[in-house]
Every structure is written in C-alpha cells, then in structure tokens.
Design a protein around this motif. Structure first.
Motif, short mmCIF file in Angstrom:
data_model
loop_
_atom_site.label_atom_id
_atom_site.label_comp_id
_atom_site.label_asym_id
_atom_site.label_seq_id
_atom_site.Cartn_x
_atom_site.Cartn_y
_atom_site.Cartn_z
N VAL A 1 5.33 -5.57 -3.99
CA VAL A 1 6.61 -4.85 -3.84
C VAL A 1 7.76 -5.81 -3.57
CG1 VAL A 1 6.33 -4.48 -1.37
CG2 VAL A 1 7.65 -2.85 -2.73
N LEU B 1 11.40 -5.89 -5.39
CA LEU B 1 12.66 -5.71 -4.64
C LEU B 1 13.58 -6.90 -4.85
CD1 LEU B 1 11.15 -4.24 -1.39
CD2 LEU B 1 12.59 -3.06 -3.04
N MET C 1 3.66 2.79 -2.76
CA MET C 1 3.09 1.72 -1.93
C MET C 1 2.22 2.31 -0.82
SD MET C 1 3.86 -1.19 -3.07
CE MET C 1 3.42 -2.19 -1.68
N GLN D 1 -1.71 1.97 -0.26
CA GLN D 1 -2.10 1.36 1.02
C GLN D 1 -3.21 2.16 1.68
OE1 GLN D 1 -1.36 -1.25 2.86
NE2 GLN D 1 -1.83 -0.64 4.96
N PHE E 1 3.11 -0.63 8.50
CA PHE E 1 4.20 -1.45 9.06
C PHE E 1 3.72 -2.88 9.33
CE2 PHE E 1 7.94 0.91 9.23
CZ PHE E 1 7.71 2.21 9.64
N PHE F 1 7.03 -9.31 4.78
CA PHE F 1 8.40 -9.76 5.05
C PHE F 1 8.42 -11.20 5.58
CE2 PHE F 1 12.84 -9.07 5.51
CZ PHE F 1 13.24 -9.78 6.62
N ILE G 1 16.21 -4.14 1.55
CA ILE G 1 15.58 -3.13 2.42
C ILE G 1 16.65 -2.39 3.22
CG2 ILE G 1 14.01 -2.78 4.37
CD1 ILE G 1 12.44 -5.22 3.25
N ILE H 1 16.94 3.76 3.94
CA ILE H 1 16.50 4.03 5.32
C ILE H 1 17.75 4.24 6.18
CG2 ILE H 1 15.18 3.12 7.28
CD1 ILE H 1 14.11 0.99 5.26
N MET I 1 13.10 -1.91 13.24
CA MET I 1 12.18 -2.34 12.17
C MET I 1 12.26 -3.86 11.96
SD MET I 1 11.77 -0.48 8.53
CE MET I 1 12.80 -1.51 7.53
N TYR J 1 9.62 -6.97 12.46
CA TYR J 1 9.26 -7.90 11.38
C TYR J 1 9.48 -9.34 11.82
CZ TYR J 1 9.14 -3.90 8.18
OH TYR J 1 8.83 -2.71 7.56
N LEU K 1 11.53 8.88 7.14
CA LEU K 1 11.28 9.44 5.80
C LEU K 1 12.12 10.68 5.54
CD1 LEU K 1 7.54 8.86 6.16
CD2 LEU K 1 8.90 7.86 4.33
C1 9N4 Z 1 9.02 4.45 6.60
O1 9N4 Z 1 10.10 3.61 6.21
C2 9N4 Z 1 9.84 2.34 5.74
C3 9N4 Z 1 10.91 1.56 5.34
C4 9N4 Z 1 10.71 0.28 4.82
C5 9N4 Z 1 9.44 -0.25 4.73
C6 9N4 Z 1 9.21 -1.61 4.20
N1 9N4 Z 1 9.34 -2.73 4.92
C7 9N4 Z 1 9.10 -3.77 4.08
C8 9N4 Z 1 9.11 -5.16 4.31
C9 9N4 Z 1 8.82 -6.01 3.26
C10 9N4 Z 1 8.51 -5.51 1.96
C11 9N4 Z 1 8.50 -4.11 1.74
C12 9N4 Z 1 8.78 -3.27 2.81
N2 9N4 Z 1 8.85 -1.91 2.94
C13 9N4 Z 1 8.61 -0.88 1.92
C14 9N4 Z 1 7.17 -1.02 1.42
O2 9N4 Z 1 6.90 -0.96 0.24
N3 9N4 Z 1 6.26 -1.22 2.41
C15 9N4 Z 1 4.88 -1.27 2.17
C16 9N4 Z 1 4.12 -0.08 2.21
C17 9N4 Z 1 4.80 1.24 2.45
C18 9N4 Z 1 2.73 -0.15 2.02
C19 9N4 Z 1 2.11 -1.37 1.82
C20 9N4 Z 1 2.83 -2.55 1.80
C21 9N4 Z 1 4.23 -2.50 1.98
C22 9N4 Z 1 5.02 -3.78 1.97
C23 9N4 Z 1 9.68 -0.92 0.82
C24 9N4 Z 1 9.55 0.29 -0.12
C25 9N4 Z 1 10.67 0.33 -1.12
C26 9N4 Z 1 12.02 0.32 -0.44
C27 9N4 Z 1 12.17 -0.91 0.43
C28 9N4 Z 1 11.05 -0.96 1.47
C29 9N4 Z 1 8.37 0.51 5.13
O3 9N4 Z 1 7.14 -0.07 4.98
C30 9N4 Z 1 6.13 0.46 5.83
C31 9N4 Z 1 8.53 1.80 5.64
#
Ligand code: 9N4
Length: 233
Positions: free
Chosen positions: A30, A34, A51, A55, A90, A97, A113, A118, A126, A130, A212
């Motif tokens: 991802v 991005l 994602m 996951q 997370f 990240f 991001i 968000i 958040m 990170y 969300l």
């Molecule tokens: C509930 O709100 C959020 C907001 C942002 C993030 C988030 N922090 C990130 C840091 C680094 C890279 C990507 C990151 N994401 C999303 C993402 O995909 N998380 C992710 C998931 C979901 C599964 C496996 C693995 C990952 C990385 C991007 C989804 C598309 C919009 C931008 C955020 C998030 O992740 C849990 C939750």
C-alpha cells in the motif's frame, strides 16, 4: 550480568513465528501505491477496506503457525482473532510507516495519509504511535513476536480459558525478553519500552470505529466481514 542465551526450543519457536510472519505478508504494498499519487477520500477508504480485509486473512494464517494456538478452545481462537485484528492492523501500519524509505518518501507518505480522509483529530495520536514505533528500530523478529503477543492477549472479550492463553503469551514474552537483550544490549529497558507500545496501541485502536464512520466522505460502505471486526454499522 549473566550471559543471556536462548534455549533450542526458544530459537525454534522464534523461527516458526518469523517464517510465518514473513510468509503472510500483505499482497500489494500500500505504501508504494500511496507514494504514486494522492487518491480521493473515497478511493482511500476503498483501499483501506481492501487492505484491512486482506490483513484479516493474513492474520488467520499467521495464527495457525503460532505453536499451541490451534490447541486452544475454538471459540477462544475466534475471540483472540476478533479482539486483536484492529491492533494488529495499526501495528502493521506503524511498521510499514517506519520502514526505511528513500529520502523524502516518508514525508510524502505522511502527507498522503494526512489527506486520505481520516478526520484531523485522529492524526496526532496515530502519527505519535507510528513515530514511537519507528524510534524503537525493531528487528523483524521483534515485530513478528510482538504481533503474536498482541494476538495472545488473555484479557480479550469472551475468552473463556484465560490461563491457556496466558501460558502461550508468557512463552512468547520470555522469547521477546531475551531477544531484546541480545538485539539491544545497550538499552536496559528496551523490552519494557516495547511492551509499553502495546498500551499505546490499545488506546489508538479505541478510536478506529470513529475514524472509519467519520471518514471525510458520505455513504460509508462496509463489507459484512469489516462490520464484524470493525464494530461499525
Ligand atoms: C482506521 O483508520 C486508519 C487510517 C490510516 C491507516 C494507515 N496507516 C498507514 C501507515 C502506513 C501505510 C498505510 C497506512 N494506513 C492505511 C493502510 O492501508 N493500513 C494498512 C491496513 C489497513 C492493513 C494492513 C496494512 C496496512 C498498512 C492506508 C489506507 C489508504 C489510505 C491511507 C492509509 C490505517 O491503517 C490501520 C487505519
């Protein structure tokens, strides 16, 4: 100080966990997507749901390789998975990240991001999380075992055989403690700091449902699976 050594069993356990962790990586990266372009809030929300869905599947496969997990009561296995999915998501995001990226990429990723949709009030907690994970410079063994420890949390809702989960988690904690001493000999309290992040992780995960439902767009569509694990709708 006494010489810290891992037993043969502990080394085998760690290898099993790390292999499973590496085998069950998220399919598409991802972060690369991005970094390519800024998507709309709707596209980002869709990407997030994709994602998160992959996951969950990755997490189910990963837990099958945690020695002892499949011998737990079936309903307890489900309760542990349901209770840890958001935190694991997370934790994985924090690791993505904090990955070493070419100069300026982390800044771009953070920007993308921040503008993903968000709500602003969740940005600080958040990114604090990170960055606090990034500062630890965890090796992949630590990341894998920390994820297993997060899943094997005895105090998840609806877990019946508390003791059985505690025993499995304790085995993991013993491996992690030795690993931290071996990997970060200069930092006395590294293990304690690492566990402290799990508290920060739990706090951050309390926000996820609101993050969300208040995503900056109308008509938030969730799949039945995500309704189940995200406590939304
Ligand atoms: C509930 O709100 C959020 C907001 C942002 C993030 C988030 N922090 C990130 C840091 C680094 C890279 C990507 C990151 N994401 C999303 C993402 O995909 N998380 C992710 C998931 C979901 C599964 C496996 C693995 C990952 C990385 C991007 C989804 C598309 C919009 C931008 C955020 C998030 O992740 C849990 C939750």
């Amino acid at each position: 100080r006494e010489k810290v050594e891992m037993t043969k069993e502990q080394r085998a356990l760690m290898k099993a966990i790390v292999d499973a962790y590496n085998r069950h990586q998220i399919p598409q990266d991802v972060a690369k997507k991005l970094l390519q372009e800024q998507y709309s809030a709707e596209e980002n929300f869709l990407l997030l749901t994709e994602m998160a869905t992959s996951q969950v599947q990755v997490l189910v496969e990963f837990t099958k390789n945690i020695p002892g997990f499949l011998s737990l009561d079936r309903e307890d296995q489900i309760a542990l998975l349901k209770g840890s999915t958001v935190e694991a998501m997370f934790l994985r995001s924090a690791q993505v990240f904090s990955r070493k990226m070419p100069n300026g990429h982390t800044v771009v990723l953070e920007e993308r991001i921040r503008k993903s949709g968000i709500p602003d009030e969740f940005m600080t907690p958040m990114f604090n999380f990170y960055k606090s994970i990034g500062e630890l410079h965890m090796v992949q063994e630590e990341q894998a075992i920390l994820t297993a420890i997060t899943i094997l949390m005895p105090d998840r809702p609806y877990v019946k055989d508390h003791q059985a989960v505690e025993r499995l988690q304790e085995t993991m904690l013993n491996v992690l403690r030795k690993l931290c001493v071996l990997q970060h000999p200069q930092e006395q309290q590294y293990f304690a700091r690492l566990l402290g992040r799990l508290t920060e992780l739990r706090t951050l995960s309390h926000y996820h449902a609101e993050m969300l439902t208040s995503w900056k767009m109308n008509d938030h569509k969730f799949t039945p699976l995500l309704c189940e694990i995200w406590d939304v709708q």
